[in-house]
Design a protein around this motif. Structure first.
Motif, PDB file in Angstrom:
ATOM      1  N   ALA A 197      11.267 -11.723  17.093  1.00 19.12           N
ATOM      2  CA  ALA A 197      12.332 -11.820  18.094  1.00 19.12           C
ATOM      3  C   ALA A 197      12.044 -12.945  19.076  1.00 19.12           C
ATOM      4  CB  ALA A 197      12.487 -10.490  18.826  1.00 19.12           C
ATOM      5  N   ARG A 202      12.959 -16.179  17.405  1.00 25.62           N
ATOM      6  CA  ARG A 202      14.413 -16.410  17.369  1.00 25.62           C
ATOM      7  C   ARG A 202      14.932 -16.903  18.713  1.00 25.62           C
ATOM      8  NH1 ARG A 202      14.315 -11.614  14.234  1.00 25.62           N
ATOM      9  NH2 ARG A 202      14.912 -10.350  16.044  1.00 25.62           N
ATOM     10  N   LYS A 241      19.168 -15.335  25.467  1.00 28.85           N
ATOM     11  CA  LYS A 241      19.895 -15.697  24.247  1.00 28.85           C
ATOM     12  C   LYS A 241      20.726 -16.965  24.437  1.00 28.85           C
ATOM     13  CE  LYS A 241      20.116 -10.917  22.615  1.00 28.85           C
ATOM     14  NZ  LYS A 241      21.002  -9.779  22.228  1.00 28.85           N
ATOM     15  N   THR A 257       8.227  -7.286  22.628  1.00 26.83           N
ATOM     16  CA  THR A 257       9.133  -7.254  21.495  1.00 26.83           C
ATOM     17  C   THR A 257       8.371  -7.742  20.267  1.00 26.83           C
ATOM     18  OG1 THR A 257       9.878  -9.495  21.973  1.00 26.83           O
ATOM     19  CG2 THR A 257      11.151  -7.702  22.942  1.00 26.83           C
TER      20      THR A 257
END
Length: 412
Positions: free
Chosen positions: A105, A108, A79, A101
């Motif tokens: 995701a 992102r 992240k 996932t």
């Protein structure tokens, strides 16, 4: 633990593993058992399954131990921009990247196919997740229980027994689809090696398990218009289960004509050889419920040992009914070394199921024990080209981490 000198058949293949829990890790462990260099990328908290006990030390739960051997663990906080950059630098030298996932995701995180292919056009980018991206369920969350229900597995239990729907008490969807993912990854890597072109691949759980189920149960709907209902009658027969004997249970499958003729001689009913119900495979299939019920009535008349001796002498397929406890002492599994024991660097003496299959020249093997969270972070970042000062900054900023002192070493 002693690894053989020869590498496995996938030696030289490097896989960047962004998966967690069961499905993806099972796929990548299978590939690691066969010699691939699997780099497991974990968040600072580690793969969630690491917290599922029993365990001797935090982060080293039993199921995670059986899903993550033959891998190297690097912690990256994806992240954060530094973690994303490190992941892409690792991807530059990999043959494949696998994640489980949802694709949204990955987008992102800035790790969609376009971003990864930009640094490595030859890479295979494989996602294994709940539902295919072209259908209305795309993006929905999915877990083993949900997919067992959605693909019809749970309802098959109810259809067979007349009871309630049930999930199979194994991670059936995760493991079946995990194997499909491993096959798909290898196929795409082989194509990339032949052509120099990578690609994006998806292996959706729902579609994969539906194929698994309906290969058996499409039945009369295999034809258009349908010529009968869905379902394979033999698998759905209420008495298709271990047979009760006079003192226990046995698994018996009297299948072909030769087996049935031998069985009728064994029980003193040779006249049934030519009966309308038992005379041939087609007749038995048409009356499968009554056929299984008949065998169930006969089986309770003798003990398990008596049946084992008689059925084996008649060359009729039979097996003792194991529990998960008694399976540990099965003489065949002991003879083939199915549950090897070795000393894990941090967890002490452990037992694990062995890799499957025998390879004469390139054996599958447990070459690396399950790593602790971030055990190879520094090693892998160094391989990706990071210098000592850069690695120290990533450690200090919490973008990566390496484990503390080995728990088995005790206090300094």
């Amino acid at each position: 633990m002693t690894a053989p000198e020869a590498g496995g058949p996938l030696q030289g293949i490097r896989i960047l593993d962004l998966t967690a829990v069961v499905m993806g890790p099972y796929a990548t462990q299978t590939l690691g058992d066969l010699g691939a260099d699997v780099i497991k990328v974990e968040p600072p908290s580690g793969d969630n399954l690491r917290a599922v006990g029993p365990m001797r030390h935090p982060g080293m739960g039993a199921m995670a131990m059986h899903l993550n051997r033959n891998k190297r663990s690097v912690v990256l906080d994806l992240k954060r921009s530094q973690g994303r950059e490190a992941c892409l630098r690792l991807a530059k030298d990999c043959d494949a990247l696998i994640y489980n996932t949802r694709p949204q995701a990955m987008a992102r995180l800035g790790l969609d196919y376009a971003a990864v292919a930009a640094v490595n056009p030859k890479i295979v980018y494989l996602g294994t997740f709940g539902y295919g991206e072209e259908g209305p369920y795309a993006g929905k969350p999915a877990y083993d229980d949900l997919i067992q229900g959605a693909a019809g597995v749970a309802s098959l239990f109810a259809q067979q027994s007349g009871g309630e729907p049930r999930y199979a008490p194994v991670t059936l969807a995760d493991r079946a689809v995990g194997l499909q993912a491993a096959i798909a990854l290898l196929a795409a890597v082989l194509h990339a090696q032949r052509t120099g072109r990578g690609q994006s691949v998806e292996v959706p759980m729902f579609e994969a398990l539906a194929q698994f189920v309906m290969g058996d149960h499409l039945g009369g709907h295999s034809f258009e218009p349908p010529i009968g209902p869905t379902g394979y009658a033999r698998l759905l027969a209420p008495h298709r289960k271990p047979y009760a004997t006079a003192d226990g249970y046995l698994s018996v499958l009297i299948y072909n004509d030769k087996h049935w003729q031998a069985f009728f001689d064994l029980i003193g009913r040779p006249e049934l050889r030519d009966s309308p119900m038992f005379g041939n495979h087609t007749a038995r299939a048409a009356h499968i419920g009554e056929v299984y019920a008949f065998v169930a009535e006969v089986m309770v008349t003798r003990t398990s040992d008596q049946w084992m001796a008689a059925l084996e002498a008649a060359d009729i397929p039979v097996a003792r009914l194991h529990s998960t406890e008694s399976l540990l002492d099965d003489p065949h599994l002991r003879a083939v070394g199915f549950f090897p024991e070795f000393d894990h660097p941090s967890e002490g003496r452990i037992r694990t199921p062995a890799p499957v299959g025998r390879y004469g020249a390139t054996p599958a093997a447990i070459r690396r024990p399950t790593p602790r969270i971030g055990e190879h972070s520094v090693e892998l970042l160094r391989e990706a080209g990071y210098g000592a000062e850069e690695i120290e900054r990533l450690l200090a900023d919490g973008v990566t981490l390496q484990p503390a002192r080995n728990p088995s070493e005790g206090s300094p």
